[in-house]
Design a protein around this motif. Structure first.
Motif, PDB file in Angstrom:
ATOM      1  N   GLN A  40       2.436   7.882  -0.187  1.00 52.27           N
ATOM      2  CA  GLN A  40       2.968   7.238   1.051  1.00 52.27           C
ATOM      3  C   GLN A  40       3.081   8.405   2.035  1.00 52.27           C
ATOM      4  O   GLN A  40       3.085   8.255   3.203  1.00 52.27           O
ATOM      5  CB  GLN A  40       4.562   6.741   0.841  1.00 52.27           C
ATOM      6  CG  GLN A  40       4.323   5.392   0.128  1.00 52.27           C
ATOM      7  CD  GLN A  40       5.670   4.802   0.090  1.00 52.27           C
ATOM      8  OE1 GLN A  40       6.744   5.271   0.511  1.00 52.27           O
ATOM      9  NE2 GLN A  40       5.861   3.382  -0.278  1.00 52.27           N
ATOM     10  N   ARG A  43      -1.608   8.761   5.324  1.00 53.81           N
ATOM     11  CA  ARG A  43      -1.756   7.839   6.454  1.00 53.81           C
ATOM     12  C   ARG A  43      -3.133   7.955   6.707  1.00 53.81           C
ATOM     13  O   ARG A  43      -3.866   8.825   6.893  1.00 53.81           O
ATOM     14  CB  ARG A  43      -0.908   7.826   7.638  1.00 53.81           C
ATOM     15  CG  ARG A  43      -1.229   6.793   8.692  1.00 53.81           C
ATOM     16  CD  ARG A  43      -0.242   6.879   9.894  1.00 53.81           C
ATOM     17  NE  ARG A  43       1.130   6.378   9.733  1.00 53.81           N
ATOM     18  CZ  ARG A  43       2.116   6.333  10.610  1.00 53.81           C
ATOM     19  NH1 ARG A  43       1.860   6.836  11.944  1.00 53.81           N
ATOM     20  NH2 ARG A  43       3.158   6.017  10.120  1.00 53.81           N
ATOM     21  N   ARG A  66     -10.911   0.526   1.175  1.00 56.50           N
ATOM     22  CA  ARG A  66      -9.864   0.318   2.099  1.00 56.50           C
ATOM     23  C   ARG A  66      -8.717  -0.324   1.131  1.00 56.50           C
ATOM     24  O   ARG A  66      -7.400  -0.056   1.154  1.00 56.50           O
ATOM     25  CB  ARG A  66      -9.936  -0.331   3.180  1.00 56.50           C
ATOM     26  CG  ARG A  66     -10.903   0.360   4.355  1.00 56.50           C
ATOM     27  CD  ARG A  66     -11.284  -0.442   5.245  1.00 56.50           C
ATOM     28  NE  ARG A  66     -12.238  -0.298   6.030  1.00 56.50           N
ATOM     29  CZ  ARG A  66     -12.653  -0.712   7.051  1.00 56.50           C
ATOM     30  NH1 ARG A  66     -12.198  -1.865   7.508  1.00 56.50           N
ATOM     31  NH2 ARG A  66     -13.834  -0.103   7.902  1.00 56.50           N
ATOM     32  N   GLN A  70      -4.918   1.116  -0.163  1.00 57.14           N
ATOM     33  CA  GLN A  70      -3.798   0.514   0.332  1.00 57.14           C
ATOM     34  C   GLN A  70      -3.022   0.207  -0.793  1.00 57.14           C
ATOM     35  O   GLN A  70      -1.838   0.231  -0.888  1.00 57.14           O
ATOM     36  CB  GLN A  70      -4.286  -1.014   0.981  1.00 57.14           C
ATOM     37  CG  GLN A  70      -3.106  -1.999   0.839  1.00 57.14           C
ATOM     38  CD  GLN A  70      -3.484  -3.254   1.199  1.00 57.14           C
ATOM     39  OE1 GLN A  70      -3.774  -3.759   2.299  1.00 57.14           O
ATOM     40  NE2 GLN A  70      -3.738  -4.131   0.196  1.00 57.14           N
ATOM     41  N   ASN A  71      -3.795  -0.333  -1.919  1.00 55.99           N
ATOM     42  CA  ASN A  71      -3.130  -0.775  -3.148  1.00 55.99           C
ATOM     43  C   ASN A  71      -2.412   0.767  -3.934  1.00 55.99           C
ATOM     44  O   ASN A  71      -1.633   0.404  -4.877  1.00 55.99           O
ATOM     45  CB  ASN A  71      -3.837  -1.461  -4.250  1.00 55.99           C
ATOM     46  CG  ASN A  71      -4.037  -2.851  -3.465  1.00 55.99           C
ATOM     47  OD1 ASN A  71      -3.485  -3.143  -2.622  1.00 55.99           O
ATOM     48  ND2 ASN A  71      -5.194  -3.405  -4.049  1.00 55.99           N
ATOM     49  N   GLU A  75      -0.419   4.553   3.590  1.00 61.16           N
ATOM     50  CA  GLU A  75      -0.310   3.575   4.621  1.00 61.16           C
ATOM     51  C   GLU A  75      -1.520   3.471   5.559  1.00 61.16           C
ATOM     52  O   GLU A  75      -2.208   4.500   5.843  1.00 61.16           O
ATOM     53  CB  GLU A  75       0.769   4.462   5.612  1.00 61.16           C
ATOM     54  CG  GLU A  75       1.260   3.477   6.614  1.00 61.16           C
ATOM     55  CD  GLU A  75       2.494   3.879   7.672  1.00 61.16           C
ATOM     56  OE1 GLU A  75       2.806   3.450   8.505  1.00 61.16           O
ATOM     57  OE2 GLU A  75       2.828   5.096   7.208  1.00 61.16           O
ATOM     58  N   THR A  76      -2.010   2.351   5.804  1.00 57.04           N
ATOM     59  CA  THR A  76      -3.242   2.103   6.353  1.00 57.04           C
ATOM     60  C   THR A  76      -3.121   1.396   7.549  1.00 57.04           C
ATOM     61  O   THR A  76      -2.414   0.354   7.938  1.00 57.04           O
ATOM     62  CB  THR A  76      -4.248   1.123   5.520  1.00 57.04           C
ATOM     63  OG1 THR A  76      -4.213   1.633   3.943  1.00 57.04           O
ATOM     64  CG2 THR A  76      -5.532   0.938   5.909  1.00 57.04           C
ATOM     65  N   LEU A 111      -6.978  -6.835   2.113  1.00 55.88           N
ATOM     66  CA  LEU A 111      -6.262  -6.283   2.913  1.00 55.88           C
ATOM     67  C   LEU A 111      -4.651  -7.007   3.304  1.00 55.88           C
ATOM     68  O   LEU A 111      -4.799  -8.129   3.367  1.00 55.88           O
ATOM     69  CB  LEU A 111      -6.726  -5.675   4.107  1.00 55.88           C
ATOM     70  CG  LEU A 111      -7.881  -4.647   4.133  1.00 55.88           C
ATOM     71  CD1 LEU A 111      -8.410  -4.123   5.539  1.00 55.88           C
ATOM     72  CD2 LEU A 111      -7.135  -3.287   3.559  1.00 55.88           C
ATOM     73  N   ARG A 115       1.389  -4.350   4.386  1.00 55.63           N
ATOM     74  CA  ARG A 115       0.911  -2.810   4.303  1.00 55.63           C
ATOM     75  C   ARG A 115      -0.083  -2.342   5.139  1.00 55.63           C
ATOM     76  O   ARG A 115      -0.254  -1.119   5.154  1.00 55.63           O
ATOM     77  CB  ARG A 115       0.675  -2.890   2.652  1.00 55.63           C
ATOM     78  CG  ARG A 115       1.745  -2.990   1.827  1.00 55.63           C
ATOM     79  CD  ARG A 115       1.273  -2.968   0.379  1.00 55.63           C
ATOM     80  NE  ARG A 115       0.562  -3.981  -0.112  1.00 55.63           N
ATOM     81  CZ  ARG A 115      -0.205  -3.766  -1.243  1.00 55.63           C
ATOM     82  NH1 ARG A 115      -0.069  -3.055  -1.878  1.00 55.63           N
ATOM     83  NH2 ARG A 115      -1.197  -5.326  -1.560  1.00 55.63           N
ATOM     84  N   THR A 116      -1.040  -3.123   5.796  1.00 55.62           N
ATOM     85  CA  THR A 116      -2.011  -2.582   6.874  1.00 55.62           C
ATOM     86  C   THR A 116      -1.902  -3.192   8.088  1.00 55.62           C
ATOM     87  O   THR A 116      -1.443  -4.185   8.232  1.00 55.62           O
ATOM     88  CB  THR A 116      -3.287  -3.064   5.849  1.00 55.62           C
ATOM     89  OG1 THR A 116      -3.537  -2.333   4.660  1.00 55.62           O
ATOM     90  CG2 THR A 116      -4.541  -2.634   7.101  1.00 55.62           C
TER      91      THR A 116
END
Length: 367
Positions: A40, A43, A66, A70-71, A75-76, A111, A115-116
């Motif tokens: 986290q 970014r 991506r 993300q997983n 932070e996306t 996605l 979270r994205t």
């Protein structure tokens, strides 16, 4: 955090790439190793121009990665660069549908809008306002020698260089710096863009912020997917129509692959130099199957181009079956898909306004 050395446009490009690759490997390890690092703290920003549907090149080289990041907890931010559509063309085309199609593919690929942050350039005014101070930090010569600017200008034929195309690298810097992106998934050819962004961050901190670290220098996360060719044997590109689109049906995929260029040799071998079109099809199949192209070549053997193309069609259609099914389901509720974009735009606006307020403050413009 250790950083890579800035690129020297007059120096050894291979040395710069080697340093970026080494650092990229370290970054990937830090993200993957949840026991020793908190993902986290990273970014990421990436994005696409909505000039048409996404194709398998986007999926293999970018979309899957991506989702992976993300997983992992990164932070996306994903920007749909709608303003950049007119860098090299006379109209926006079917922009609304293209944007909608991108969001569909993002969601279908995995996605998660929780979270994205998915947003558009045009909906985030504060992001675009950052271009003004950033433009004061670069020279005309730096912009004109940027590889993407030169390549896009060459592809545009005889049309004059637009101000937007010339300043495209600065707009990209604004994309990355407004959200304080720390990692940027890029290919080797995009490193000069990132180096200019890093220069802008350094120069802003020195010139306008009295040495304060308002902007950190984002770092490259280099992908491991090779440059893919289109069905005509040239670089895969939406504008050339030499692609398999993610939204294509299984039959459309088969038609496109059967028309792909190969050669007359019966025995299928992986030889990127001597047989680039065959090697490309083997690479595509291998990426979807999770196998090496050499292994795919061994399986096809003496089957010739017809057997190779059948293998590629099956690999793509099986690999995209889930994506296409989810995409069709999502498309039944257009309002819900549009809401994802509205929420992402609102979130991006909050971040951009905070960044712009900081910029104004350090520049003495907080009136």
């Amino acid at each position: 955090m250790t950083t890579i050395s800035p690129a020297n446009p007059n120096g050894d490009e291979s040395t710069t790439y080697a340093a970026a690759l080494e650092r990229s490997t370290v970054l990937d390890s830090l993200i993957d190793d949840s026991a020793s690092a908190d993902p986290q703290r990273f970014r990421m920003l990436t994005g696409d121009r909505p000039t048409g549907p996404l194709h398998i090149g986007h999926y293999l080289a970018s979309l899957r990665n991506r989702v992976r990041l993300q997983n992992k907890g990164v932070e996306t931010f994903v920007v749909i660069a709608d303003y950049q559509v007119v860098t090299d063309r006379d109209s926006v085309g079917d922009l609304g549908e293209n944007v909608y199609g991108l969001v569909l593919d993002y969601l279908a690929a995995g996605l998660d809008p929780e979270r994205t942050t998915i947003f558009t350039h045009s909906a985030v005014p504060a992001l675009n306002q950052l271009m003004l101070p950033f433009l004061s930090l670069v020279t005309d010569a730096e912009l004109r020698r940027n590889p993407t600017v030169k390549d896009e200008l060459a592809l545009s034929g005889s049309r004059p260089l637009s101000g937007l195309l010339l300043t495209y690298p600065v707009h990209q810097a604004a994309d990355l710096l407004f959200c304080h992106s720390r990692i940027v998934p890029v290919g080797r050819d995009q490193l000069p863009h990132l180096e200019l962004t890093r220069s802008i961050a350094r120069r802003f901190n020195t010139r306008y912020a009295a040495g304060q670290s308002v902007f950190a220098e984002p770092e490259a996360l280099l992908g491991d997917v090779p440059l893919l060719l289109g069905t005509d044997g040239t670089k895969m590109a939406k504008s050339k129509g030499n692609v398999v689109n993610l939204r294509d049906s299984a039959d459309e995929t088969a038609r496109r692959i059967r028309a792909a260029r190969t050669d007359s040799e019966r025995r299928i071998t992986f030889d990127p130099v001597g047989r680039p079109e065959v090697a490309n099809l083997l690479t595509v199949a291998g990426l979807f199957l999770g196998e090496s192209p050499e292994s795919v070549a061994e399986q096809v053997g003496n089957g010739g181009a017809a057997a190779l193309k059948t293998t590629v069609v099956e690999a793509i259609n099986e690999g995209l079956a889930g994506h296409r099914s989810r995409r069709a389901e999502l498309a039944r509720d257009r309002a819900a898909v549009t809401a994802v974009l509205h929420e992402g735009n609102a979130r991006a606006n909050e971040v951009a306004q905070r960044t712009l307020a900081t910029v104004r403050a350090v520049m003495g413009m907080a009136y």
